[in-house]
Design a protein around this motif. Sequence first.
Motif, PDB file in Angstrom:
ATOM      1  N   ILE A 197       0.868  -1.177   0.000  1.00 36.26           N
ATOM      2  CA  ILE A 197       0.000   0.000   0.000  1.00 36.26           C
ATOM      3  C   ILE A 197       0.902   1.223   0.000  1.00 36.26           C
ATOM      4  N   ALA A 198       0.544   2.226  -0.772  1.00 39.86           N
ATOM      5  CA  ALA A 198       1.347   3.446  -0.841  1.00 39.86           C
ATOM      6  C   ALA A 198       0.863   4.449   0.195  1.00 39.86           C
ATOM      7  N   ASN A 199       1.801   5.206   0.751  1.00 37.36           N
ATOM      8  CA  ASN A 199       1.455   6.261   1.693  1.00 37.36           C
ATOM      9  C   ASN A 199       2.474   7.382   1.595  1.00 37.36           C
ATOM     10  N   PHE A 200       2.121   8.541   2.110  1.00 31.97           N
ATOM     11  CA  PHE A 200       3.099   9.627   2.165  1.00 31.97           C
ATOM     12  C   PHE A 200       2.920  10.423   3.444  1.00 31.97           C
ATOM     13  N   THR A 201       4.018  11.076   3.832  1.00 29.17           N
ATOM     14  CA  THR A 201       4.019  11.995   4.969  1.00 29.17           C
ATOM     15  C   THR A 201       4.351  13.382   4.450  1.00 29.17           C
ATOM     16  N   TYR A 202       3.579  14.367   4.883  1.00 30.02           N
ATOM     17  CA  TYR A 202       3.880  15.765   4.543  1.00 30.02           C
ATOM     18  C   TYR A 202       4.693  16.385   5.660  1.00 30.02           C
ATOM     19  N   LEU A 203       5.878  16.887   5.311  1.00 32.01           N
ATOM     20  CA  LEU A 203       6.771  17.557   6.260  1.00 32.01           C
ATOM     21  C   LEU A 203       6.918  19.015   5.836  1.00 32.01           C
ATOM     22  N   PRO A 204       6.307  19.933   6.567  1.00 29.46           N
ATOM     23  CA  PRO A 204       6.364  21.348   6.173  1.00 29.46           C
ATOM     24  C   PRO A 204       7.746  21.941   6.423  1.00 29.46           C
ATOM     25  N   ALA A 225       2.634  20.337  14.295  1.00 28.55           N
ATOM     26  CA  ALA A 225       1.176  20.328  14.233  1.00 28.55           C
ATOM     27  C   ALA A 225       0.655  20.349  12.801  1.00 28.55           C
ATOM     28  N   GLU A 226       1.520  20.657  11.831  1.00 27.44           N
ATOM     29  CA  GLU A 226       1.107  20.666  10.426  1.00 27.44           C
ATOM     30  C   GLU A 226       1.421  19.353   9.723  1.00 27.44           C
ATOM     31  N   VAL A 227       2.186  18.514  10.375  1.00 23.73           N
ATOM     32  CA  VAL A 227       2.582  17.243   9.771  1.00 23.73           C
ATOM     33  C   VAL A 227       1.372  16.314   9.673  1.00 23.73           C
ATOM     34  N   PHE A 228       1.230  15.613   8.545  1.00 28.14           N
ATOM     35  CA  PHE A 228       0.199  14.585   8.468  1.00 28.14           C
ATOM     36  C   PHE A 228       0.673  13.460   7.560  1.00 28.14           C
ATOM     37  N   THR A 229      -0.011  12.342   7.668  1.00 31.10           N
ATOM     38  CA  THR A 229       0.328  11.178   6.866  1.00 31.10           C
ATOM     39  C   THR A 229      -0.955  10.496   6.434  1.00 31.10           C
ATOM     40  N   THR A 230      -0.893   9.785   5.316  1.00 32.48           N
ATOM     41  CA  THR A 230      -2.084   9.103   4.808  1.00 32.48           C
ATOM     42  C   THR A 230      -1.700   8.007   3.838  1.00 32.48           C
ATOM     43  N   ASP A 231      -2.506   6.976   3.774  1.00 31.94           N
ATOM     44  CA  ASP A 231      -2.412   6.026   2.680  1.00 31.94           C
ATOM     45  C   ASP A 231      -3.032   6.662   1.439  1.00 31.94           C
ATOM     46  N   THR A 232      -2.567   6.226   0.278  1.00 29.78           N
ATOM     47  CA  THR A 232      -3.130   6.733  -0.976  1.00 29.78           C
ATOM     48  C   THR A 232      -3.915   5.664  -1.720  1.00 29.78           C
ATOM     49  N   GLY A 233      -3.716   4.399  -1.370  1.00 34.93           N
ATOM     50  CA  GLY A 233      -4.327   3.288  -2.095  1.00 34.93           C
ATOM     51  C   GLY A 233      -3.264   2.259  -2.424  1.00 34.93           C
ATOM     52  N   PRO A 234      -3.482   1.470  -3.460  1.00 38.00           N
ATOM     53  CA  PRO A 234      -2.519   0.418  -3.785  1.00 38.00           C
ATOM     54  C   PRO A 234      -1.190   0.983  -4.271  1.00 38.00           C
ATOM     55  N   GLY A 235      -0.127   0.348  -3.814  1.00 39.43           N
ATOM     56  CA  GLY A 235       1.200   0.609  -4.358  1.00 39.43           C
ATOM     57  C   GLY A 235       1.558  -0.562  -5.248  1.00 39.43           C
ATOM     58  N   ASN A 236       2.126  -1.613  -4.622  1.00 39.64           N
ATOM     59  CA  ASN A 236       2.522  -2.801  -5.380  1.00 39.64           C
ATOM     60  C   ASN A 236       1.596  -3.990  -5.177  1.00 39.64           C
TER      61      ASN A 236
END
Length: 398
Positions: free
Chosen positions: A194-201, A207-218
């Motif tokens: 499963i693909a995911n990303f973290t946003y690092l400002p 408090a602005e950092v967040f993370t989420t799955d995006t859906g299928p990766g491999n």
Amino acid sequence: MNRNLQRLTELASRSERRIIGLMSGTSLDGLDVALCRISGSGEDTNVTLTHFATVPYTDDLKAEIRKVFAKKDIDFQHLCLLNPYIGQIHGRMILDCLNRWNLTPDDVDLVASHGQTVFHAPKSQHGLAKFPNATLQIGDGDHVAVTSGIITLSDFRQKHLAKGGEGAPLAVYGDYFIFSKRGENRLMLNMGGIANFTYLPGSLNAAEVFTTDTGPGNTLIDAFARRFFDQPFDEGGRIAARGRVNEDLLRILKKDPFFTTAFPKTTGPELFSLDYVRQAQQRSQTTSLTAEDLMATLTRFSADTIADALKSAIQPGETYHIYMSGGGMHNPVLTGAIREQLPEARFSSTDELGISGDAKEAVLFAVLANEAVAGGTTSFGDRQGVPTVSMGKISFPF
């Protein structure tokens, strides 16, 4: 004082700890073993990756795990047996790696064991009102500790659930501690099953950092590579490169409500399965697609949904550097399609930051163990998906 507790107290006060991070994802390809030297904690964390190996799972072990993996109906005895069995196997894999690296268990302070995910069930997916978010990783930490002879932290995801998260992605904590950089907005894109990303400002505001799955990766690419080509994955995207994307099927694949749900969110192969693709083919009348065309379409499906999620996090007028990790970064068909849709972003792997993209997830669990023992003071605010929490259950080797 119990000598194990005394040992933990001593480790917490040290300037540096030697921690092995273990990670096995939904691809079931093997166990990533990353030995790290970690000093400091929180925003002052400094990590040096000293040794890394991926120990392949045998075909027999993969087959045993797949009997319960991402399935609602299973043989419960088999699940019960697998829990200690995998813990012992992971413990022996640690010892094998240490022997190969000319090290002993005495050269390691802690093991951070993610375990083997067998089912992921956030409330948004199971839909049962009275039950909370849930996930299950097996490979008992006590067995890892006793087999390896090293204090082990495990079962990290349960505390995340208990504090209101979905148990994933957990990369956000380590990503923030070791990869944030003032003045540069970073998106840490991990393309595992499963693909995911973290946003690092670039502001470094936790408090602005967040993370989420995006859906299928491999996960779907691998599943159909096994089914049609008897290969564990599409190496270098060569199979997908021979096919053509079917737009009708692609459109139906993207119609699941998951893709319009707000961030943060999590998912797994429980949703994105062989049945998911079969149903999409029936609805789009594409059941006669060649295997190569199906692989090309599934690769584009992953690429498009990853790119769409990244675009949702990008603010107009801001610049972003996207750092890739996970097995998907080695698939140029997948990464090329993502790059095409984000021409303004700069792409590279986490290797550029001093941490191998293949080792990154295992390293991040080592960081979580370090926080549990020596940190835990950083506040991420009170936002969904990123609770301020210290994770990991402690197992002593004796």
